[in-house]
Design a protein around this motif. Sequence first.
Motif, mmCIF file in Angstrom:
data_model
loop_
_atom_site.group_PDB
_atom_site.id
_atom_site.type_symbol
_atom_site.label_atom_id
_atom_site.label_comp_id
_atom_site.label_asym_id
_atom_site.label_seq_id
_atom_site.Cartn_x
_atom_site.Cartn_y
_atom_site.Cartn_z
ATOM 1 N N THR A 100 -2.003 9.150 -0.653
ATOM 2 C CA THR A 100 -1.977 9.431 0.789
ATOM 3 C C THR A 100 -1.913 10.942 0.984
ATOM 4 O O THR A 100 -2.947 11.600 1.035
ATOM 5 C CB THR A 100 -0.784 8.732 1.456
ATOM 6 O OG1 THR A 100 0.439 9.066 0.769
ATOM 7 C CG2 THR A 100 -0.958 7.215 1.435
ATOM 8 N N TYR A 101 -0.704 11.497 1.062
ATOM 9 C CA TYR A 101 -0.564 12.944 1.208
ATOM 10 C C TYR A 101 -0.942 13.664 -0.085
ATOM 11 O O TYR A 101 -1.293 14.842 -0.061
ATOM 12 C CB TYR A 101 0.886 13.299 1.580
ATOM 13 C CG TYR A 101 1.881 12.942 0.501
ATOM 14 C CD1 TYR A 101 2.181 13.842 -0.505
ATOM 15 C CD2 TYR A 101 2.487 11.689 0.471
ATOM 16 C CE1 TYR A 101 3.076 13.511 -1.514
ATOM 17 C CE2 TYR A 101 3.380 11.350 -0.520
ATOM 18 C CZ TYR A 101 3.672 12.255 -1.511
ATOM 19 O OH TYR A 101 4.542 11.916 -2.507
ATOM 20 N N ASN A 102 -0.853 12.952 -1.214
ATOM 21 C CA ASN A 102 -1.055 13.585 -2.513
ATOM 22 C C ASN A 102 -2.508 13.444 -2.980
ATOM 23 O O ASN A 102 -2.859 12.531 -3.721
ATOM 24 C CB ASN A 102 -0.096 13.009 -3.546
ATOM 25 C CG ASN A 102 -0.048 11.474 -3.494
ATOM 26 O OD1 ASN A 102 -0.545 10.854 -2.564
ATOM 27 N ND2 ASN A 102 0.546 10.860 -4.499
ATOM 28 N N ASN B 135 4.412 5.426 -6.269
ATOM 29 C CA ASN B 135 5.208 4.784 -5.232
ATOM 30 C C ASN B 135 5.419 3.340 -5.644
ATOM 31 O O ASN B 135 5.039 2.946 -6.745
ATOM 32 C CB ASN B 135 4.512 4.903 -3.864
ATOM 33 C CG ASN B 135 3.124 4.295 -3.879
ATOM 34 O OD1 ASN B 135 2.862 3.320 -4.582
ATOM 35 N ND2 ASN B 135 2.221 4.868 -3.101
ATOM 36 N N HIS C 37 -3.016 17.972 5.356
ATOM 37 C CA HIS C 37 -1.920 17.156 4.856
ATOM 38 C C HIS C 37 -2.368 16.003 3.960
ATOM 39 O O HIS C 37 -1.542 15.161 3.593
ATOM 40 C CB HIS C 37 -1.076 16.640 6.017
ATOM 41 C CG HIS C 37 -1.828 15.973 7.119
ATOM 42 N ND1 HIS C 37 -2.894 16.549 7.756
ATOM 43 C CD2 HIS C 37 -1.667 14.767 7.723
ATOM 44 C CE1 HIS C 37 -3.352 15.739 8.683
ATOM 45 N NE2 HIS C 37 -2.634 14.650 8.677
ATOM 46 N N GLU D 32 4.876 17.318 0.314
ATOM 47 C CA GLU D 32 5.485 16.452 -0.687
ATOM 48 C C GLU D 32 5.797 15.054 -0.163
ATOM 49 O O GLU D 32 6.398 14.246 -0.873
ATOM 50 C CB GLU D 32 6.769 17.105 -1.220
ATOM 51 C CG GLU D 32 6.515 18.440 -1.931
ATOM 52 C CD GLU D 32 7.788 19.063 -2.457
ATOM 53 O OE1 GLU D 32 8.877 18.513 -2.138
ATOM 54 O OE2 GLU D 32 7.697 20.061 -3.192
ATOM 55 N N GLU D 33 5.387 14.754 1.062
ATOM 56 C CA GLU D 33 5.644 13.431 1.634
ATOM 57 C C GLU D 33 4.806 13.266 2.897
ATOM 58 O O GLU D 33 4.195 14.225 3.388
ATOM 59 C CB GLU D 33 7.126 13.276 1.989
ATOM 60 C CG GLU D 33 7.628 14.325 2.980
ATOM 61 C CD GLU D 33 9.115 14.197 3.249
ATOM 62 O OE1 GLU D 33 9.594 13.052 3.434
ATOM 63 O OE2 GLU D 33 9.813 15.232 3.261
ATOM 64 N N LEU D 34 4.772 12.047 3.409
ATOM 65 C CA LEU D 34 4.127 11.795 4.683
ATOM 66 C C LEU D 34 4.972 12.388 5.798
ATOM 67 O O LEU D 34 6.208 12.287 5.771
ATOM 68 C CB LEU D 34 3.960 10.283 4.897
ATOM 69 C CG LEU D 34 2.991 9.574 3.941
ATOM 70 C CD1 LEU D 34 3.077 8.066 4.135
ATOM 71 C CD2 LEU D 34 1.566 10.053 4.163
ATOM 72 N N THR D 35 4.332 12.978 6.781
ATOM 73 C CA THR D 35 5.079 13.670 7.826
ATOM 74 C C THR D 35 4.509 13.367 9.205
ATOM 75 O O THR D 35 3.347 12.964 9.346
ATOM 76 C CB THR D 35 5.017 15.199 7.602
ATOM 77 O OG1 THR D 35 3.641 15.627 7.620
ATOM 78 C CG2 THR D 35 5.650 15.577 6.275
ATOM 79 N N TYR E 247 12.240 17.502 6.526
ATOM 80 C CA TYR E 247 11.260 18.510 6.154
ATOM 81 C C TYR E 247 11.209 19.627 7.191
ATOM 82 O O TYR E 247 11.611 19.457 8.346
ATOM 83 C CB TYR E 247 9.871 17.908 5.949
ATOM 84 C CG TYR E 247 9.424 16.931 7.024
ATOM 85 C CD1 TYR E 247 9.060 17.353 8.301
ATOM 86 C CD2 TYR E 247 9.335 15.567 6.745
ATOM 87 C CE1 TYR E 247 8.640 16.457 9.269
ATOM 88 C CE2 TYR E 247 8.914 14.656 7.709
ATOM 89 C CZ TYR E 247 8.566 15.109 8.963
ATOM 90 O OH TYR E 247 8.154 14.230 9.926
ATOM 91 N N TRP F 99 -2.806 11.122 7.648
ATOM 92 C CA TRP F 99 -3.243 11.653 6.343
ATOM 93 C C TRP F 99 -4.688 11.250 6.072
ATOM 94 O O TRP F 99 -5.437 12.001 5.439
ATOM 95 C CB TRP F 99 -2.351 11.134 5.216
ATOM 96 C CG TRP F 99 -2.472 9.649 4.974
ATOM 97 C CD1 TRP F 99 -1.671 8.676 5.486
ATOM 98 C CD2 TRP F 99 -3.475 8.978 4.197
ATOM 99 N NE1 TRP F 99 -2.106 7.427 5.072
ATOM 100 C CE2 TRP F 99 -3.213 7.587 4.281
ATOM 101 C CE3 TRP F 99 -4.556 9.414 3.446
ATOM 102 C CZ2 TRP F 99 -3.996 6.631 3.637
ATOM 103 C CZ3 TRP F 99 -5.344 8.466 2.805
ATOM 104 C CH2 TRP F 99 -5.057 7.091 2.896
ATOM 105 N N TYR G 254 2.383 9.869 10.490
ATOM 106 C CA TYR G 254 2.038 9.703 9.077
ATOM 107 C C TYR G 254 0.690 9.042 8.792
ATOM 108 O O TYR G 254 0.075 9.348 7.758
ATOM 109 C CB TYR G 254 3.164 8.965 8.336
ATOM 110 C CG TYR G 254 3.526 7.605 8.883
ATOM 111 C CD1 TYR G 254 2.837 6.463 8.494
ATOM 112 C CD2 TYR G 254 4.591 7.458 9.767
ATOM 113 C CE1 TYR G 254 3.181 5.215 8.980
ATOM 114 C CE2 TYR G 254 4.939 6.212 10.256
ATOM 115 C CZ TYR G 254 4.242 5.085 9.864
ATOM 116 O OH TYR G 254 4.584 3.845 10.355
#
Length: 399
Positions: free
Chosen positions: A226-228, A216, A148, A154-157, A134, A163, A160
């Motif tokens: 989570t992130y979403n 998931n 976040h 679009e994902e955990l970063t 990313y 979040w 992580y």
Amino acid sequence: MTISPASEFSNSSQGAGPLRSTGHLHQDISAWTALRAFACVWVVLFHFDQRFETSLGGAFVANGYLAVDLFFVLSGAVIFHVYGAALADKRFSWRLFLWKRFARLYPVHFVTLIAAVAILYGGAAAGLGQAPEYYLGTVLVANLFALHGFGVLEELTLNYPSWSISAEIAAYALFPVLAYPCLVWPRKVLVRAGVAVFLAIIIAVELAPEHIFPSNPRGQKLTSLTYNFSFLRVLPEFLLGLIVCRCLSGVGRLSSRTSMLALGVIIGGMMLCLLTGQDWAFVLAGAALVGLLFIGQFQPPSWMIFLGTISYSVYMVHALVAITLFKGIERVGGYPDNAVPLFWWPLTIAITLGAGYLMWRFVEEPMRQYLTTPRRTTASKHGRGGPAPEYPRADAFPR
């Protein structure tokens, strides 16, 4: 901004009853601190389990992500326990409340975020791994501003687990709004409304198109967010915590015998939920557990109280420890990726707890005190005229 609840709250004979400052804020909540310790260790076990050659197995470890949901419910209960009387007495300052929460959460979030950047990208530059795919600039801005957990990525970063901090901040910002019904509605109405809202969001997420809430391995459900848009996960659970604390405020303590019997029943129910995969029922049972720990007779050991005290720092560092420690163990032992022998378990847990303690000792606690301690220096001391800006008083924040 000062929130003033409706005057009917203190006078209504049909409501939950007056929320008094005396007694309520001084009620022993050490059992809640012990629950934080338990939830913290549970989520660490969940994240570490995939790093070993043999899983510890069992429904308990596999469902460790639900520890975060326990945190969300417990957070709502704690916040109402501390600030509920101020809301009822029209003494609540939203500005000071948010400043206190910022001082509590952000320093550790910032330090672990920078550490994550250094580990992930510095390690890649040193040839110790590959940098994430990313774009760093985008995810860094989202993490710095705690966005976040709002579906902007679009994902955990990076770090992580953070979040959940983004989601928690959303709950804090809406605390006066979420708490308002707790000040004016009767107990039965509160409980029914809280459960109804929780179940409605559960159903809405599960029935929503998959592109809105990407699924998931655990499926598309509220406890997988989570992130979403994880703020949808925290808000109804935070509300459940508010309701639990509000409805049990002023309720007499249970006897030790009754407390232990009720604890066994609730834990048994929670284990059944884990075995059957009913996350929604587990969260509701968790809310009942939070309530029982509030009115029951429990005396947790001192080590659990201490672990609960440092649990936020442990939670925020455990992913960074996993990234570095397990990679080091794999290199030293010559093990394949994510195939560390189980005999390393005690060391990994001990190092994680030690790192969490250091984060609490040198970042979380000193920064919290620094940011909430009055600094009444004058500008003339620095060669300028006029008084220096004042900071919020430490005694303005319930501890």
